[in-house]
Write a protein that holds these residues in place. Sequence first.
Motif, PDB file in Angstrom:
ATOM      1  N   ASN A   1      -8.206   2.394   9.309  1.00 20.01           N
ATOM      2  CA  ASN A   1      -6.877   2.813   8.864  1.00 20.01           C
ATOM      3  C   ASN A   1      -6.561   4.281   9.132  1.00 20.01           C
ATOM      4  O   ASN A   1      -5.462   4.738   8.834  1.00 20.01           O
ATOM      5  CB  ASN A   1      -6.721   2.543   7.370  1.00 20.01           C
TER       6      ASN A   1
ATOM      7  N   LYS B   1       0.650   4.045  -2.875  1.00 22.38           N
ATOM      8  CA  LYS B   1       0.141   5.386  -2.616  1.00 22.38           C
ATOM      9  C   LYS B   1       1.156   6.442  -3.014  1.00 22.38           C
ATOM     10  O   LYS B   1       0.798   7.487  -3.588  1.00 22.38           O
ATOM     11  CB  LYS B   1      -0.227   5.547  -1.147  1.00 22.38           C
TER      12      LYS B   1
ATOM     13  N   ARG C   1     -13.119   1.345   6.213  1.00 18.70           N
ATOM     14  CA  ARG C   1     -11.675   1.453   5.979  1.00 18.70           C
ATOM     15  C   ARG C   1     -11.120   2.736   6.576  1.00 18.70           C
ATOM     16  O   ARG C   1      -9.998   2.751   7.102  1.00 18.70           O
ATOM     17  CB  ARG C   1     -11.379   1.387   4.477  1.00 18.70           C
ATOM     18  N   MET C   2     -11.885   3.804   6.488  1.00 19.20           N
ATOM     19  CA  MET C   2     -11.446   5.068   7.092  1.00 19.20           C
ATOM     20  C   MET C   2     -11.279   4.912   8.596  1.00 19.20           C
ATOM     21  O   MET C   2     -10.296   5.374   9.179  1.00 19.20           O
ATOM     22  CB  MET C   2     -12.468   6.166   6.785  1.00 19.20           C
TER      23      MET C   2
ATOM     24  N   LYS D   1      -9.216   9.387   0.146  1.00 14.95           N
ATOM     25  CA  LYS D   1      -9.760   8.481  -0.868  1.00 14.95           C
ATOM     26  C   LYS D   1     -10.954   9.143  -1.557  1.00 14.95           C
ATOM     27  O   LYS D   1     -11.635   9.980  -0.975  1.00 14.95           O
ATOM     28  CB  LYS D   1     -10.186   7.152  -0.239  1.00 14.95           C
TER      29      LYS D   1
ATOM     30  N   TYR E   1      -3.053  13.049   4.318  1.00 12.25           N
ATOM     31  CA  TYR E   1      -4.278  12.626   5.000  1.00 12.25           C
ATOM     32  C   TYR E   1      -4.856  11.329   4.412  1.00 12.25           C
ATOM     33  O   TYR E   1      -5.910  10.880   4.861  1.00 12.25           O
ATOM     34  CB  TYR E   1      -5.331  13.737   4.919  1.00 12.25           C
ATOM     35  N   HIS E   2      -4.175  10.752   3.420  1.00 11.05           N
ATOM     36  CA  HIS E   2      -4.633   9.500   2.800  1.00 11.05           C
ATOM     37  C   HIS E   2      -6.080   9.644   2.322  1.00 11.05           C
ATOM     38  O   HIS E   2      -6.939   8.814   2.619  1.00 11.05           O
ATOM     39  CB  HIS E   2      -4.511   8.329   3.775  1.00 11.05           C
TER      40      HIS E   2
ATOM     41  N   PRO F   1      -9.468  10.489  10.890  1.00 12.95           N
ATOM     42  CA  PRO F   1     -10.187  10.532   9.605  1.00 12.95           C
ATOM     43  C   PRO F   1     -10.808  11.906   9.370  1.00 12.95           C
ATOM     44  O   PRO F   1     -11.339  12.536  10.283  1.00 12.95           O
ATOM     45  CB  PRO F   1     -11.259   9.458   9.758  1.00 12.95           C
TER      46      PRO F   1
ATOM     47  N   TYR G   1       0.803  -1.222   0.000  1.00 11.95           N
ATOM     48  CA  TYR G   1       0.000   0.000   0.000  1.00 11.95           C
ATOM     49  C   TYR G   1       0.836   1.272   0.000  1.00 11.95           C
ATOM     50  O   TYR G   1       0.595   2.195  -0.775  1.00 11.95           O
ATOM     51  CB  TYR G   1      -0.950   0.004   1.207  1.00 11.95           C
TER      52      TYR G   1
ATOM     53  N   TRP H   1      -7.858   6.708   7.551  1.00 10.30           N
ATOM     54  CA  TRP H   1      -7.821   7.381   6.260  1.00 10.30           C
ATOM     55  C   TRP H   1      -8.853   8.509   6.221  1.00 10.30           C
ATOM     56  O   TRP H   1      -9.715   8.619   7.085  1.00 10.30           O
ATOM     57  CB  TRP H   1      -8.147   6.399   5.138  1.00 10.30           C
ATOM     58  N   SER H   2      -8.740   9.318   5.172  1.00  6.17           N
ATOM     59  CA  SER H   2      -9.713  10.378   4.922  1.00  6.17           C
ATOM     60  C   SER H   2     -10.400  10.124   3.590  1.00  6.17           C
ATOM     61  O   SER H   2     -10.069   9.180   2.872  1.00  6.17           O
ATOM     62  CB  SER H   2      -9.014  11.738   4.923  1.00  6.17           C
TER      63      SER H   2
END
Length: 255
Positions: A149, A41, A145-146, A101, A98-99, A75, A37, A151-152
Amino acid sequence: MRKLLGYILSPIHYIGFGLALLIFHPIQWVCFHWFGYKAHKRSVDILNWFLKGSYYLLGNTVTFVNKQNLPVGRPIIFMANHQSTYDIPPLIWYLRKYHAKFISKIELAKGIPSISFNLQHGGGANIDRKDNRQAIGELVKLGTRMHENKWSAVIFPEGTRGKDGKVKMFQGGGLGALLKKCPEALIVPVAISNSWKVVQYGQFPLNTFIAMHWEVLEPIEPGSATANELALIVESKIKAHLGQQEPLATEDSLM
C-alpha cells in the motif's frame, strides 16, 4: 508552581481528551464501515488534531519541525525515541500524509474508545510482548501492508518509554522484521524532547507549561547495513540532536 497548576488544569485536559475519544468512536465506526479506509483514516487524523490540541489546556505547546523533503508514495520507517504516550498524537497528525502506522501492545486494542477501534482497523500491528512468535508475525504482516500500500510506520526501538528523557539503547528487531517484507523503505529518525516532563509526576497531576518538541532528522537509505547497524545509526543521530552525546556512528562507517 507548575505542579500546583497541574492539579487545576489536569482535569480540564482529561475532560477534553476523553470527550474527543468518545465523540470520535462512533465517527470512526461510520467512516470505516460505510466509507472505507480513506474516510476512516481521515477521521483518525482529525481525532489526533483534537488530542494534540488538548495539550494546550495544560499550557503545554507542540512544535513539530520537518525540514526534510521526504518522498510521498514510498514506504518510510520513522524511528523515534519514546518519552510518553503524549508522543503519539502529534506524530499521527503531522505525519498523516505518509500513512504512518504504529506498533502497539495488544492490550490497548480492547476497551479504549476510539484508540482501540483504530488499533483494530487502522492497519498497524498489535503485538503480544509475551509471545515473540506472534509479535514477529504481526510485524511481518505490517511490513507486507507497507510494501503493498506504500504505507509508512512509526516505531519506538527503545522498547519502553524513557522516564527522564534519556535515550535508551535502540533495538533492531522490529526494524529488521519490517525491512524483510518492505526492503525499499526509507529510514527516518525523529527526535522527541520534553514530552516526558508532562508525566513527570505521574498521570495526576500532569505537568504544565512544557514546550514539547518533535523534529524529523535527515533520512537514511538502508543500503547493505543490518537492522542492528541501522538502529545504532538512528540512535546516535537522535542522541546527538538532543545533546546527549556526540555521534557514535555514521552511515559511511557501517556500510
